[in-house]
Design an enzyme around this catalytic site. Sequence first.
Site, PDB file in Angstrom:
ATOM      1  N   PHE A   1      42.901  -9.034  25.299  1.00 40.20           N
ATOM      2  CA  PHE A   1      43.764 -10.186  25.100  1.00 40.20           C
ATOM      3  C   PHE A   1      42.949 -11.470  25.123  1.00 40.20           C
ATOM      4  O   PHE A   1      42.137 -11.685  26.024  1.00 40.20           O
ATOM      5  CB  PHE A   1      44.852 -10.235  26.182  1.00 40.20           C
ATOM      6  CG  PHE A   1      45.884 -11.280  25.899  1.00 40.20           C
ATOM      7  CD1 PHE A   1      46.862 -11.069  24.937  1.00 40.20           C
ATOM      8  CD2 PHE A   1      45.863 -12.492  26.569  1.00 40.20           C
ATOM      9  CE1 PHE A   1      47.806 -12.046  24.650  1.00 40.20           C
ATOM     10  CE2 PHE A   1      46.806 -13.463  26.289  1.00 40.20           C
ATOM     11  CZ  PHE A   1      47.771 -13.245  25.332  1.00 40.20           C
TER      12      PHE A   1
ATOM     13  N   ASP B   1      46.123  -7.378  14.826  1.00 37.08           N
ATOM     14  CA  ASP B   1      45.958  -6.522  15.988  1.00 37.08           C
ATOM     15  C   ASP B   1      46.454  -5.122  15.611  1.00 37.08           C
ATOM     16  O   ASP B   1      45.700  -4.311  15.090  1.00 37.08           O
ATOM     17  CB  ASP B   1      46.775  -7.140  17.127  1.00 37.08           C
ATOM     18  CG  ASP B   1      46.511  -6.529  18.487  1.00 37.08           C
ATOM     19  OD1 ASP B   1      46.149  -5.347  18.553  1.00 37.08           O
ATOM     20  OD2 ASP B   1      46.680  -7.226  19.489  1.00 37.08           O
TER      21      ASP B   1
ATOM     22  N   ASP C   1      46.046 -15.601  12.474  1.00 36.45           N
ATOM     23  CA  ASP C   1      45.118 -15.841  13.569  1.00 36.45           C
ATOM     24  C   ASP C   1      44.436 -14.537  13.961  1.00 36.45           C
ATOM     25  O   ASP C   1      43.234 -14.487  14.163  1.00 36.45           O
ATOM     26  CB  ASP C   1      45.812 -16.473  14.775  1.00 36.45           C
ATOM     27  CG  ASP C   1      47.041 -15.694  15.266  1.00 36.45           C
ATOM     28  OD1 ASP C   1      47.471 -14.734  14.604  1.00 36.45           O
ATOM     29  OD2 ASP C   1      47.583 -16.075  16.319  1.00 36.45           O
TER      30      ASP C   1
END
Length: 182
Positions: free
Chosen positions: A156, A107, A104
């Site tokens: 975020f 990071d 997904d």
Amino acid sequence: MDKVTYNGLTFEPYLTRDEIALQVKRVAEEIRRDYGNANPMFLCVLKGAAIFAVDLFRECGIKDSEITFIRFKSYSGTSTTGAAKQIMGLDEEIEGRTVIVVEDIVDTGITAQQLMEDLAKKNPKEVKIASLLFKPDSLQTGVRPDYIGFSIPPKFIIGYGLDIDGQARNLQDIYVICEDKK
């Protein structure tokens, strides 16, 4: 798209379902171009990548491809824990196969790096990473996705499979945390 609130935090619209669908289609075309004559194993990293992985797998439409799932956990609330914990491992044989890891989001890259090291021990032909989202400014490892839907800033986000403490995965759009408290 309106703002949404989860766990006392407010999120504003960031990427629409139409924008996401266009990038899923583009990434699928790139994978099909590169592996349309192969039988790649799509390896979805649960839980966050489930929606992207299924959409991507169907959009690729590669006849002899397969999809399977593993699970890592590296977030608590809105922060990365700095470690990736494997919750569910890979059961399928991948020796000599092309594996396309479906994430997904990449990071820090810690989960991706650990996964790449674990997969290398199983002697695949090659391993590529397809990530819907990539935060290049947050990267702490040398592992970069081969296929990227969107490069985004280090904020975020939730929706389209991404969660905050298990909530918001079902949002069809992606939202970013509001910086102001208004």
